[in-house]
Design a protein around this motif. Sequence first.
Motif, PDB file in Angstrom:
ATOM      1  N   LEU A 165       6.556  10.737  -1.096  1.00  0.00           N
ATOM      2  CA  LEU A 165       7.059   9.838  -0.055  1.00  0.00           C
ATOM      3  C   LEU A 165       8.385   9.215  -0.478  1.00  0.00           C
ATOM      4  N   THR A 199       1.080   4.345  -2.809  1.00  0.00           N
ATOM      5  CA  THR A 199       0.931   5.753  -2.464  1.00  0.00           C
ATOM      6  C   THR A 199       2.149   6.561  -2.884  1.00  0.00           C
ATOM      7  N   ALA A 200       3.341   5.957  -2.713  1.00  0.00           N
ATOM      8  CA  ALA A 200       4.586   6.670  -3.022  1.00  0.00           C
ATOM      9  C   ALA A 200       4.728   6.976  -4.508  1.00  0.00           C
ATOM     10  N   SER A 215       0.833  -1.204   0.000  1.00  0.00           N
ATOM     11  CA  SER A 215       0.000   0.000   0.000  1.00  0.00           C
ATOM     12  C   SER A 215       0.870   1.256   0.000  1.00  0.00           C
ATOM     13  N   TYR A 216       1.939   1.226   0.806  1.00  0.00           N
ATOM     14  CA  TYR A 216       2.855   2.368   0.864  1.00  0.00           C
ATOM     15  C   TYR A 216       3.481   2.618  -0.514  1.00  0.00           C
ATOM     16  N   SER A 217       3.906   1.542  -1.160  1.00  0.00           N
ATOM     17  CA  SER A 217       4.536   1.676  -2.473  1.00  0.00           C
ATOM     18  C   SER A 217       3.584   2.298  -3.480  1.00  0.00           C
ATOM     19  N   LEU A 241       2.511   4.257   8.149  1.00  0.00           N
ATOM     20  CA  LEU A 241       3.820   4.382   7.511  1.00  0.00           C
ATOM     21  C   LEU A 241       3.881   5.638   6.635  1.00  0.00           C
ATOM     22  N   ALA A 242       2.812   5.908   5.894  1.00  0.00           N
ATOM     23  CA  ALA A 242       2.791   7.095   5.026  1.00  0.00           C
ATOM     24  C   ALA A 242       2.889   8.376   5.844  1.00  0.00           C
ATOM     25  N   GLY A 264      -0.392   0.661   6.856  1.00  0.00           N
ATOM     26  CA  GLY A 264      -0.006   1.350   5.627  1.00  0.00           C
ATOM     27  C   GLY A 264      -0.186   2.857   5.745  1.00  0.00           C
ATOM     28  N   GLU A 265      -1.315   3.280   6.309  1.00  0.00           N
ATOM     29  CA  GLU A 265      -1.564   4.706   6.512  1.00  0.00           C
ATOM     30  C   GLU A 265      -0.573   5.307   7.500  1.00  0.00           C
TER      31      GLU A 265
END
Length: 447
Positions: A295, A289-290, A285-287, A408-409, A405-406
Amino acid sequence: MDWLIALLGVFVLAVVSLLLLQPTRYSAAKNDTKRIQIVVLGDIGRSPRMQYHAMSLARLGYAVDIIGYKESDIHPALDSDKRVHIVPIPPWPRKWQTDDRRLFVLMAPLKVIWQTWGLFAAMSYETRPARFVLVQNPPSIPTLLVARVACILRNTAFCIDWHNFGHSILALKLGQSHPLVRISQFYEYAVTKDAPINFTVTAAMARVLREKHGRTGVIPLYDRPPAHFQPCASATARREGFLSLARQQNWPIDFPSSTPPKVIVSSTSWTPDEDFSLLLSALSSYSTTAKTTSLPPVIAIITGKGPQKDLYRDKIAKMEKDGQLSHVRILTAWLSIEDYASLLSYADLGVSLHTSSSGVDLPMKVVDMFGAGLPVAGWDRFEAWSELVEEGVNGRGFGSAEALGELLAKLMSDDGKQLQRLREGAEKETQRRWDEEWDEKAGRIFG
């Protein structure tokens, strides 16, 4: 029910055999008042708390016999201490290990027999009689029974260091209502009923033993970081230190992005009580968003050994192939004690996936992270979590992959203010160390 009858028969046979074959090599009347046995039915090198017990006891002048599996390197301070003697026991052969539920039930009696004789021989024939025996629990079967019988035969004080409840871990594999789990629960509390000294890793666990099982002499002894975990001086020093360690370990850490990556560390035993898929989903999920934000890329380093490691490595490889981790690199590693301590001091965030089978134990990895001044994000849906982490001060909790995930962002954003605030809180946790906690709680008993 045939397997259950067979298993009960094995226990009866083991108890009768142990009682009849009283050790004769050393007389119980000659117990050394400054000798202690530390029993770990597991890899000694992966049992840091019991190693810390050994170092503290040796510091008090005890001769320490550590009984367990010698599969990994132990702490250098123990390796060089002439007062400490490692007594290895033969591990259960790898070719007989299984994750299949039906085969597990069939192999359980054979494993109990193997462990019973190996442990009893080490405790009763390969070591001198001691004043105390300090047993790590779990595993409970057959550790507690064998140690209890050995203590009776040798007139030794039976002490327990409760890390968790063995029956709650067994329930992860077989289910809470399984007959073997119920037998295990009865056995665990019956065998330990008369233990005069009980250390627990949390106050919640101590309360359960006192209120539900009528125990006295229960002492919460918190895990605290030993002196070799230390914070790194500055962000620049952390960055340079990590690059040096990465070169030493041959980690592929280069990214096309010019933005320096953030470093996440998670330590795991790769067992069912840590659902590692949570972190994989959060990093995916982070990837995603990035890709559309500013990010930074993330390097996630997962340390440890365990039965499910290959399973998750295959999942990681598939996710990379499918393009789910374009802004994330996941590396697995097994590090020396010194390198692991250094890695924690260099990282930006620690992640704990420990879900607690009993609800009242705590992950020691978080203590190590705090010792290195590393803020923590961890699964917080169990009772004892608040005994370790103060929300928003030295760490943050989560209860799902989406929430992680949220989180980490938020923490990895460019301004870094939230992460810095958590780091300042984590560094305050370095003020109380293992020696202080141990001397205050255990030192007054063994001293």
